[in-house]
Design a protein around this motif. Sequence first.
Motif, PDB file in Angstrom:
ATOM      1  N   ARG A  39     -25.485   2.320  40.385  1.00 51.71           N
ATOM      2  CA  ARG A  39     -24.033   2.252  40.551  1.00 51.71           C
ATOM      3  C   ARG A  39     -23.612   0.784  40.455  1.00 51.71           C
ATOM      4  NH1 ARG A  39     -20.820   3.115  46.074  1.00 51.71           N
ATOM      5  NH2 ARG A  39     -18.734   2.869  45.250  1.00 51.71           N
ATOM      6  N   ILE A  40     -23.353   0.357  39.229  1.00 46.48           N
ATOM      7  CA  ILE A  40     -22.931  -1.022  39.012  1.00 46.48           C
ATOM      8  C   ILE A  40     -21.577  -1.019  38.321  1.00 46.48           C
ATOM      9  CG2 ILE A  40     -25.270  -1.954  39.003  1.00 46.48           C
ATOM     10  CD1 ILE A  40     -25.148  -1.979  35.951  1.00 46.48           C
ATOM     11  N   ARG A  41     -20.934  -2.156  38.304  1.00 46.05           N
ATOM     12  CA  ARG A  41     -19.553  -2.257  37.832  1.00 46.05           C
ATOM     13  C   ARG A  41     -19.356  -1.815  36.395  1.00 46.05           C
ATOM     14  NH1 ARG A  41     -21.455  -7.422  38.961  1.00 46.05           N
ATOM     15  NH2 ARG A  41     -21.859  -8.659  37.111  1.00 46.05           N
ATOM     16  N   TYR A  42     -20.347  -2.000  35.546  1.00 46.41           N
ATOM     17  CA  TYR A  42     -20.184  -1.665  34.135  1.00 46.41           C
ATOM     18  C   TYR A  42     -20.158  -0.161  33.895  1.00 46.41           C
ATOM     19  CZ  TYR A  42     -21.339  -6.576  33.760  1.00 46.41           C
ATOM     20  OH  TYR A  42     -21.344  -7.933  33.921  1.00 46.41           O
ATOM     21  N   GLU A  43     -20.744   0.615  34.776  1.00 43.71           N
ATOM     22  CA  GLU A  43     -20.799   2.063  34.607  1.00 43.71           C
ATOM     23  C   GLU A  43     -19.412   2.689  34.731  1.00 43.71           C
ATOM     24  OE1 GLU A  43     -23.533   2.780  33.432  1.00 43.71           O
ATOM     25  OE2 GLU A  43     -24.893   1.312  34.268  1.00 43.71           O
ATOM     26  N   ALA A  44     -18.591   2.183  35.630  1.00 38.87           N
ATOM     27  CA  ALA A  44     -17.223   2.693  35.782  1.00 38.87           C
ATOM     28  C   ALA A  44     -16.397   2.412  34.528  1.00 38.87           C
ATOM     29  CB  ALA A  44     -16.553   2.080  37.001  1.00 38.87           C
ATOM     30  N   VAL A  45     -16.606   1.262  33.919  1.00 36.47           N
ATOM     31  CA  VAL A  45     -15.910   0.917  32.683  1.00 36.47           C
ATOM     32  C   VAL A  45     -16.299   1.889  31.564  1.00 36.47           C
ATOM     33  CG1 VAL A  45     -15.636  -0.848  30.895  1.00 36.47           C
ATOM     34  CG2 VAL A  45     -15.637  -1.510  33.296  1.00 36.47           C
ATOM     35  N   GLN A  46     -17.564   2.301  31.538  1.00 37.23           N
ATOM     36  CA  GLN A  46     -18.021   3.237  30.506  1.00 37.23           C
ATOM     37  C   GLN A  46     -17.293   4.571  30.609  1.00 37.23           C
ATOM     38  OE1 GLN A  46     -20.132   2.802  27.930  1.00 37.23           O
ATOM     39  NE2 GLN A  46     -20.164   0.646  28.499  1.00 37.23           N
ATOM     40  N   ALA A  47     -17.142   5.097  31.818  1.00 29.62           N
ATOM     41  CA  ALA A  47     -16.444   6.373  32.002  1.00 29.62           C
ATOM     42  C   ALA A  47     -14.983   6.259  31.577  1.00 29.62           C
ATOM     43  CB  ALA A  47     -16.534   6.814  33.459  1.00 29.62           C
ATOM     44  N   LEU A  48     -14.330   5.183  31.982  1.00 28.55           N
ATOM     45  CA  LEU A  48     -12.932   4.983  31.599  1.00 28.55           C
ATOM     46  C   LEU A  48     -12.804   4.804  30.095  1.00 28.55           C
ATOM     47  CD1 LEU A  48      -9.995   4.683  32.392  1.00 28.55           C
ATOM     48  CD2 LEU A  48     -10.437   2.256  32.855  1.00 28.55           C
ATOM     49  N   GLY A  49     -13.712   4.062  29.489  1.00 31.00           N
ATOM     50  CA  GLY A  49     -13.675   3.860  28.035  1.00 31.00           C
ATOM     51  C   GLY A  49     -13.835   5.159  27.261  1.00 31.00           C
ATOM     52  N   THR A  50     -14.687   6.039  27.742  1.00 31.48           N
ATOM     53  CA  THR A  50     -14.858   7.346  27.105  1.00 31.48           C
ATOM     54  C   THR A  50     -13.554   8.134  27.141  1.00 31.48           C
ATOM     55  OG1 THR A  50     -17.184   7.401  27.725  1.00 31.48           O
ATOM     56  CG2 THR A  50     -16.163   9.508  27.182  1.00 31.48           C
ATOM     57  N   ALA A  51     -12.897   8.129  28.286  1.00 30.56           N
ATOM     58  CA  ALA A  51     -11.632   8.858  28.424  1.00 30.56           C
ATOM     59  C   ALA A  51     -10.537   8.246  27.549  1.00 30.56           C
ATOM     60  CB  ALA A  51     -11.193   8.871  29.883  1.00 30.56           C
ATOM     61  N   VAL A  52     -10.454   6.931  27.506  1.00 23.27           N
ATOM     62  CA  VAL A  52      -9.440   6.265  26.678  1.00 23.27           C
ATOM     63  C   VAL A  52      -9.650   6.616  25.208  1.00 23.27           C
ATOM     64  CG1 VAL A  52      -8.640   4.007  25.846  1.00 23.27           C
ATOM     65  CG2 VAL A  52      -8.945   4.394  28.290  1.00 23.27           C
ATOM     66  N   ARG A  53     -10.885   6.546  24.752  1.00 21.65           N
ATOM     67  CA  ARG A  53     -11.165   6.870  23.349  1.00 21.65           C
ATOM     68  C   ARG A  53     -10.837   8.335  23.040  1.00 21.65           C
ATOM     69  NH1 ARG A  53     -15.580   4.998  19.257  1.00 21.65           N
ATOM     70  NH2 ARG A  53     -14.579   3.136  19.984  1.00 21.65           N
ATOM     71  N   GLN A  54     -11.210   9.235  23.937  1.00 19.75           N
ATOM     72  CA  GLN A  54     -10.969  10.658  23.697  1.00 19.75           C
ATOM     73  C   GLN A  54      -9.471  10.969  23.658  1.00 19.75           C
ATOM     74  OE1 GLN A  54     -13.050  13.440  26.248  1.00 19.75           O
ATOM     75  NE2 GLN A  54     -11.465  14.949  25.976  1.00 19.75           N
ATOM     76  N   GLN A  55      -8.701  10.373  24.548  1.00 19.66           N
ATOM     77  CA  GLN A  55      -7.285  10.719  24.655  1.00 19.66           C
ATOM     78  C   GLN A  55      -6.384   9.933  23.702  1.00 19.66           C
ATOM     79  OE1 GLN A  55      -6.038  13.316  26.649  1.00 19.66           O
ATOM     80  NE2 GLN A  55      -8.226  13.680  26.576  1.00 19.66           N
ATOM     81  N   PHE A  56      -6.749   8.689  23.392  1.00 21.54           N
ATOM     82  CA  PHE A  56      -5.881   7.840  22.580  1.00 21.54           C
ATOM     83  C   PHE A  56      -6.465   7.526  21.200  1.00 21.54           C
ATOM     84  CE2 PHE A  56      -4.836   6.947  27.006  1.00 21.54           C
ATOM     85  CZ  PHE A  56      -3.483   7.240  26.998  1.00 21.54           C
ATOM     86  N   GLY A  57      -7.708   7.922  20.954  1.00 16.54           N
ATOM     87  CA  GLY A  57      -8.304   7.763  19.639  1.00 16.54           C
ATOM     88  C   GLY A  57      -8.928   6.407  19.361  1.00 16.54           C
ATOM     89  N   HIS A  58      -8.737   5.448  20.239  1.00 15.62           N
ATOM     90  CA  HIS A  58      -9.319   4.112  20.041  1.00 15.62           C
ATOM     91  C   HIS A  58      -9.371   3.392  21.383  1.00 15.62           C
ATOM     92  CE1 HIS A  58      -5.282   2.259  20.300  1.00 15.62           C
ATOM     93  NE2 HIS A  58      -4.906   3.372  19.704  1.00 15.62           N
ATOM     94  N   ARG A  59     -10.112   2.294  21.403  1.00 11.36           N
ATOM     95  CA  ARG A  59     -10.216   1.488  22.625  1.00 11.36           C
ATOM     96  C   ARG A  59      -9.802   0.048  22.354  1.00 11.36           C
ATOM     97  NH1 ARG A  59     -16.046   3.103  24.992  1.00 11.36           N
ATOM     98  NH2 ARG A  59     -16.621   2.320  22.969  1.00 11.36           N
ATOM     99  N   THR A  60      -8.801  -0.132  21.537  1.00  8.64           N
ATOM    100  CA  THR A  60      -8.319  -1.469  21.223  1.00  8.64           C
ATOM    101  C   THR A  60      -7.324  -1.927  22.288  1.00  8.64           C
ATOM    102  OG1 THR A  60      -6.597  -0.537  19.820  1.00  8.64           O
ATOM    103  CG2 THR A  60      -8.666  -1.144  18.753  1.00  8.64           C
ATOM    104  N   ALA A  61      -6.884  -3.159  22.187  1.00 12.91           N
ATOM    105  CA  ALA A  61      -5.947  -3.721  23.157  1.00 12.91           C
ATOM    106  C   ALA A  61      -4.687  -2.868  23.251  1.00 12.91           C
ATOM    107  CB  ALA A  61      -5.583  -5.148  22.758  1.00 12.91           C
ATOM    108  N   GLY A  62      -4.298  -2.556  24.473  1.00 14.17           N
ATOM    109  CA  GLY A  62      -3.089  -1.787  24.711  1.00 14.17           C
ATOM    110  C   GLY A  62      -3.203  -0.303  24.396  1.00 14.17           C
ATOM    111  N   ALA A  63      -4.400   0.197  24.198  1.00 13.27           N
ATOM    112  CA  ALA A  63      -4.594   1.588  23.776  1.00 13.27           C
ATOM    113  C   ALA A  63      -3.987   2.605  24.736  1.00 13.27           C
ATOM    114  CB  ALA A  63      -6.083   1.881  23.598  1.00 13.27           C
ATOM    115  N   ALA A  64      -4.023   2.338  26.029  1.00 12.84           N
ATOM    116  CA  ALA A  64      -3.557   3.307  27.021  1.00 12.84           C
ATOM    117  C   ALA A  64      -2.277   2.828  27.702  1.00 12.84           C
ATOM    118  CB  ALA A  64      -4.641   3.556  28.044  1.00 12.84           C
TER     119      ALA A  64
END
Length: 145
Positions: A39-64
């Motif tokens: 349970r380290i800080r980078y793991e939480a970012v991975q979960a959020l990044g997966t959701a951002v990509r799935q819902q918004f189609g990309h993980r670029t600046a301002g995506a969400a």
Amino acid sequence: MWAIDATQVTTVQDGKIWLFEVLEHWNAEMLGWHVAKRRIRYEAVQALGTAVRQQFGHRTAGAAHGLALRHDHGSNFMVNVFEKQMWFWSVTPSYAFVAEPETRGCIEWLFHTLKSRPFTAASSRPLTTCATPSAPSSPATTPNG
């Protein structure tokens, strides 16, 4: 509004693991998750990044842009790395009240459901959501996807 949290789960094959989960707060739809041994800080970012990509189609600046993320004051969600990544995707933090898990009710309900009944990847019995506790969720919202 989305909610994010982490819980420790014991598995037969891998022992104790951490599940980081992102849900749509109003209907408990699973949007993204990440499983890790630590349970380290980078793991939480991975979960959020997966959701951002799935819902918004990309993980670029301002995506969400315009998205609020409800989370507790856990160390994974209060570190600089996580906060900078939220800022990069234009996600607004929505802090849960200290010692009041009901402010993240849907994700707490999901974790309770996962831990209270046996669930395997081969299981055909779907999870239930907190939005409709007596009705099964759609197949797209189960970890089997």
